[in-house]
Design a protein around this motif. Sequence first.
Motif, mmCIF file in Angstrom:
data_model
loop_
_atom_site.group_PDB
_atom_site.id
_atom_site.type_symbol
_atom_site.label_atom_id
_atom_site.label_comp_id
_atom_site.label_asym_id
_atom_site.label_seq_id
_atom_site.Cartn_x
_atom_site.Cartn_y
_atom_site.Cartn_z
ATOM 1 N N GLN A 6 0.851 -1.189 0.000
ATOM 2 C CA GLN A 6 0.000 0.000 0.000
ATOM 3 C C GLN A 6 0.890 1.244 0.000
ATOM 4 O OE1 GLN A 6 -2.106 -1.183 3.719
ATOM 5 N NE2 GLN A 6 -3.977 -0.948 2.535
ATOM 6 N N PHE A 8 1.106 5.389 -0.004
ATOM 7 C CA PHE A 8 0.331 6.581 0.296
ATOM 8 C C PHE A 8 1.144 7.824 -0.064
ATOM 9 C CE2 PHE A 8 -1.418 3.282 2.988
ATOM 10 C CZ PHE A 8 -2.786 3.439 2.794
ATOM 11 N N SER A 12 -1.877 12.273 1.331
ATOM 12 C CA SER A 12 -2.565 11.280 2.159
ATOM 13 C C SER A 12 -2.118 11.317 3.611
ATOM 14 C CB SER A 12 -2.333 9.870 1.596
ATOM 15 O OG SER A 12 -2.785 9.765 0.270
ATOM 16 N N LYS A 25 -7.232 2.264 6.428
ATOM 17 C CA LYS A 25 -6.997 1.427 5.242
ATOM 18 C C LYS A 25 -6.038 0.280 5.578
ATOM 19 C CE LYS A 25 -9.152 4.192 2.223
ATOM 20 N NZ LYS A 25 -10.420 3.799 1.549
ATOM 21 N N ASP A 175 -1.486 -1.298 -4.140
ATOM 22 C CA ASP A 175 -2.487 -0.242 -4.057
ATOM 23 C C ASP A 175 -1.787 1.104 -3.971
ATOM 24 O OD1 ASP A 175 -4.397 -2.207 -4.016
ATOM 25 O OD2 ASP A 175 -4.923 -1.979 -1.904
ATOM 26 N N TYR A 177 -2.437 4.820 -3.356
ATOM 27 C CA TYR A 177 -3.453 5.739 -2.843
ATOM 28 C C TYR A 177 -3.051 7.182 -3.125
ATOM 29 C CZ TYR A 177 -5.841 1.977 -0.353
ATOM 30 O OH TYR A 177 -6.538 0.830 -0.031
ATOM 31 N N GLU A 181 -9.882 9.536 -7.268
ATOM 32 C CA GLU A 181 -10.549 8.241 -7.112
ATOM 33 C C GLU A 181 -10.206 7.250 -8.210
ATOM 34 O OE1 GLU A 181 -14.718 8.889 -6.462
ATOM 35 O OE2 GLU A 181 -14.375 9.439 -4.360
ATOM 36 N N LYS A 234 -6.269 4.192 -6.190
ATOM 37 C CA LYS A 234 -7.422 4.452 -5.334
ATOM 38 C C LYS A 234 -7.284 5.788 -4.628
ATOM 39 C CE LYS A 234 -8.206 -0.467 -4.212
ATOM 40 N NZ LYS A 234 -8.398 -1.435 -3.098
ATOM 41 N N CYS A 235 -8.392 6.237 -4.035
ATOM 42 C CA CYS A 235 -8.389 7.453 -3.236
ATOM 43 C C CYS A 235 -8.256 7.080 -1.764
ATOM 44 C CB CYS A 235 -9.675 8.246 -3.460
ATOM 45 S SG CYS A 235 -9.733 9.787 -2.516
ATOM 46 N N ALA A 236 -7.358 7.755 -1.067
ATOM 47 C CA ALA A 236 -7.143 7.466 0.357
ATOM 48 C C ALA A 236 -8.304 7.944 1.219
ATOM 49 C CB ALA A 236 -5.844 8.124 0.829
ATOM 50 N N GLY A 242 -11.864 2.537 -7.494
ATOM 51 C CA GLY A 242 -10.613 2.919 -8.128
ATOM 52 C C GLY A 242 -10.455 2.297 -9.506
#
Length: 409
Positions: A6, A8, A12, A25, A175, A177, A181, A234-236, A242
């Motif tokens: 993940q 960020f 974020s 998350k 992912d 973030y 979106e 994706k959006c955090a 997403g």
Amino acid sequence: MRVLVQKFGGTSVSSAERRAQVAAKVSEAVREGYSPVVVVSAIGRSGDPYATDTFINLVNGITLESPKREMDLLMSCGEIISGVVLTSTLKNIGLDVVLLTGGQAGIITNDCYGDARIIRVEPKAILDHLSEGRVVVVTGFQGITEDGQVTTLGRGGSDTTASALGVALNAEAIDIYTDVEGIMTADPRIVEDARILDVVTYNEICHLAHQGAKVIHPRAVEIAMQRNIPIWIKCAFSDARGTLVTSIQPDMGAGTDITGDRTITGIAHTPNVTQIQVPTHDAPDMLQVDKQIFKGMALADISVDFISVQPESVLYTVPDDLAKKATKILENLGFKPTAVPGCAKVSIVGAGIAGVPGVMADMVEALSDAGVRILQSADSHTTIWVLVNKEDMVPAVQALHKKFLLSAC
């Protein structure tokens, strides 16, 4: 072990409220049975106290050329600060978590300070912590050389860190973030009815990223593609699905449709470029002339784009801020270049472009109807580029988005 990487971005983790959303998350991933490896960027963006550009500005102006090795030490501080803050946030909600720098995480790079390339990843330290049930936080954007010198990976380096770790750990997914979106058909600040794409191929997003889309760095996509590791954008700050980046061609129906019907995926743009025109019709040896031009740019560390070599001239683009340097070099080599500043590159990208007649015709028609003059063009099997005046960039993007019906679901 089900590893999930993940990553960020700086926005974020820019406030306590947003870090709490990030922690949620990560906690959700743990509940779903994943072993998360969390990659963090420096907090905030330019102007924020702990952003990378803020650290750079501390040194700019002291010397004409800051030492690259020492600058990498400075620039690596942003991710370390961010990592410590996020690690504390995760500990506060009861997670067993450990922070590793890029070097401690086993990211080995070459010694090209400021834009280092990853040679390999030695993930033993990460795997040891994961096997003991810990969440591992890794500082993005950085690694170490074979002899232990700290390096940074260039712009988008945290994306590259995430992908490299995803491949080395054989992660189920990566992912990414951000504060949007997903990947959109065009920049929503320019096209109001731009929509989020459910699925794009690695190839498509690489081209979109190279042509100006800022959601993910193309180098990161190229690394993940080597092992076919799925990437989710994706959006955090929301639970939106997403965009999935994969090798699977979108719009492909199982057992029936084997070609797909999406010709154009999205529109990208790059502002603030200068077209360099170099007349060569009087040159006695064209092969030597072409070599002189591009070798001169390379020796000056000027990256050229949109290259067109013709019998009478050589055309290419450089960023606006390098145009004077580029023309001066050419003049010193005996050429008489012309610079056309204030241009923009606009691109249509789609895996379905190749072999489809009429795409260029539709593009030219849309731009002509919008009153946009094409200064230069080029194409590949997935992209068609045009160079336009900067003031025509927005109407060009809007016209092409409308022409190729990209707002339609």
